[in-house]
Design a protein around this motif. Sequence first.
Motif, short mmCIF file in Angstrom:
data_model
loop_
_atom_site.label_atom_id
_atom_site.label_comp_id
_atom_site.label_asym_id
_atom_site.label_seq_id
_atom_site.Cartn_x
_atom_site.Cartn_y
_atom_site.Cartn_z
N ILE A 43 -10.27 26.81 -54.11
CA ILE A 43 -10.34 27.23 -52.79
C ILE A 43 -9.15 27.64 -51.76
O ILE A 43 -8.28 26.60 -51.83
N SER A 44 -7.81 29.28 -52.13
CA SER A 44 -7.24 29.42 -50.79
C SER A 44 -7.57 30.39 -50.21
O SER A 44 -8.40 30.94 -50.62
N ILE A 45 -6.89 30.16 -48.93
CA ILE A 45 -7.18 31.18 -47.97
C ILE A 45 -5.91 31.59 -47.40
O ILE A 45 -5.25 31.01 -47.32
N TYR A 50 -10.32 35.02 -48.77
CA TYR A 50 -10.72 33.35 -49.97
C TYR A 50 -10.39 33.52 -51.67
O TYR A 50 -11.43 34.83 -51.35
N LYS A 51 -9.96 33.31 -51.96
CA LYS A 51 -9.69 33.49 -53.51
C LYS A 51 -9.93 31.66 -54.08
O LYS A 51 -10.03 31.14 -53.75
N VAL A 52 -11.45 31.77 -54.55
CA VAL A 52 -12.18 31.14 -55.26
C VAL A 52 -11.98 31.19 -57.34
O VAL A 52 -12.03 32.06 -57.31
N LYS A 53 -11.23 29.99 -57.63
CA LYS A 53 -11.33 29.50 -59.23
C LYS A 53 -12.73 29.41 -59.25
O LYS A 53 -12.58 27.63 -59.01
N LEU A 54 -12.96 29.22 -59.68
CA LEU A 54 -14.16 28.72 -60.28
C LEU A 54 -14.48 28.19 -62.07
O LEU A 54 -13.95 29.35 -63.24
#
Length: 99
Positions: A43-45, A50-54
């Motif tokens: 998670i980056s903000i 919010y950028k969520v890499k799953l």
Amino acid sequence: METNIIDTIKNTIYTIPGIASFANYLIDSYDVVTDDVTKAVEISIFENIYKVKLHLVLFNGVNIKDVLSEVQSRLKYELEKKYNFKNNFIIDVVVDDLK
């Protein structure tokens, strides 16, 4: 806030067919399967974005494009709904392995 994001991801992902498990992106081995969501999510903000890499492991034989599209759209909707559409979420999905 990150714990709420993690909980929402955990609850949403298990309802999507084709997903075998989360993938541990922190290790470099042949067995990346994990049940620990925190090892599968980056998670980056930036401001209110919010950028969520799953990272996921999918079942062999599923239509990867359909599963990833479903994960992105459903997860984005659930996260934005949880925060009353005041925050924006960018969802990136990575397939680390097939099972």
